[in-house]
Design a protein around this motif. Structure first.
Motif, mmCIF file in Angstrom:
data_model
loop_
_atom_site.group_PDB
_atom_site.id
_atom_site.type_symbol
_atom_site.label_atom_id
_atom_site.label_comp_id
_atom_site.label_asym_id
_atom_site.label_seq_id
_atom_site.Cartn_x
_atom_site.Cartn_y
_atom_site.Cartn_z
ATOM 1 N N MET A 108 0.770 -1.100 -0.034
ATOM 2 C CA MET A 108 0.022 -0.024 -0.072
ATOM 3 C C MET A 108 0.976 1.051 -0.038
ATOM 4 N N LYS A 109 0.579 2.326 -0.966
ATOM 5 C CA LYS A 109 1.384 3.248 -1.148
ATOM 6 C C LYS A 109 1.062 4.389 0.134
ATOM 7 N N LYS A 110 2.119 4.954 0.532
ATOM 8 C CA LYS A 110 1.947 5.637 1.785
ATOM 9 C C LYS A 110 1.999 7.256 1.365
ATOM 10 N N ILE A 111 1.096 8.157 1.731
ATOM 11 C CA ILE A 111 1.048 9.379 0.946
ATOM 12 C C ILE A 111 0.891 10.257 2.372
ATOM 13 N N LEU A 112 1.602 11.509 2.424
ATOM 14 C CA LEU A 112 1.704 12.525 3.380
ATOM 15 C C LEU A 112 1.057 13.700 2.875
#
Length: 229
Positions: free
Chosen positions: A1-5
């Motif tokens: 799962m790609k992690k976005i800030l």
């Protein structure tokens, strides 16, 4: 799962962005303060950053500048301002894209997916063959300093090669003429930065199929140049 800030001080906007992204299977964190967001961003661990410009403590421009000192992950800038000067400045600091409020959340998701896909492709290409860079028919072999375009060798001067290598190893980052001049010519940089324009033109003549419609080295008017991927 790609992690976005998401670094955004308007809570309602940040939560809307998060909800749409999470509905498309992204892991999302929100930070409302610029100084804390900067600390999280430079510590790493994220695949993409959505960055508001107007933030308390530290603004988005400074955050983008510091991210680009250590990382080339995608950065999408978001602002309520419609002035081109902000867009130009953001791109000049290394932002990959720019959204003006209000925007469609579905457009945000589409751009996030596009930039993540492109970044994955780039990192795969750059890491795939040791000391070589392969991008759409262009190959740069670092040990031999040879450049081929569709298997035909391009005869580049030393400075043309250095200029191409700098741009290609920072794809989609916009460099202004002053930085290119300083980084490529270095201690020799006592001349006229107009030499950058001349070298870009000659480089295009050697690697572009149609130099007047370049597919590799793109001019960002009012800012500088970038290697387009």
């Amino acid at each position: 799962m790609k992690k976005i800030l998401i670094i955004e001080d308007e809570k309602a906007i940040a939560e809307l962005e998060r909800d749409y992204l999470e509905s498309h299977s992204f892991a999302v964190e929100i930070e409302g303060r610029g100084d804390v967001g900067l600390q999280k961003a430079v510590e790493g661990g994220y695949d993409l950053i959505i960055l508001d410009l107007m933030l308390p403590k530290v603004d988005g421009f400074e955050i983008c500048r510091q991210i680009r000192q250590t990382s080339d992950i995608p950065v999408l800038m978001v602002t309520a301002k419609k002035d081109d000067i902000d867009k130009i400045r953001g791109l000049g600091l290394g932002a990959d894209d720019y959204l003006t409020k209000p925007f469609s959340p579905s457009e945000l998701v589409a751009r996030v997916k596009a930039h993540l896909s492109r970044y994955e492709r780039l990192t795969g290409e750059r890491g795939g063959v040791g000391n070589q860079i392969h991008i759409r028919g262009l190959t740069i072999d670092k040990p031999s300093r040879r450049v081929t375009i569709h298997e035909q060798e391009a005869q580049l001067t030393a400075k043309e090669y250095d200029l191409l290598l700098l741009l290609a190893t920072h794809p989609n980052r916009v460099f202004d003429k002053e930085e290119l001049f300083e980084r490529v010519w270095g201690l020799e940089s006592v001349g006229d930065i107009a030499t950058v324009t001349v070298h870009i033109r000659r480089l295009r003549e050697k690697i572009e199929h149609d130099p007047s419609n370049p597919q590799y080295i793109e001019t960002i008017w009012g800012v500088g140049y970038r290697f387009k991927v």
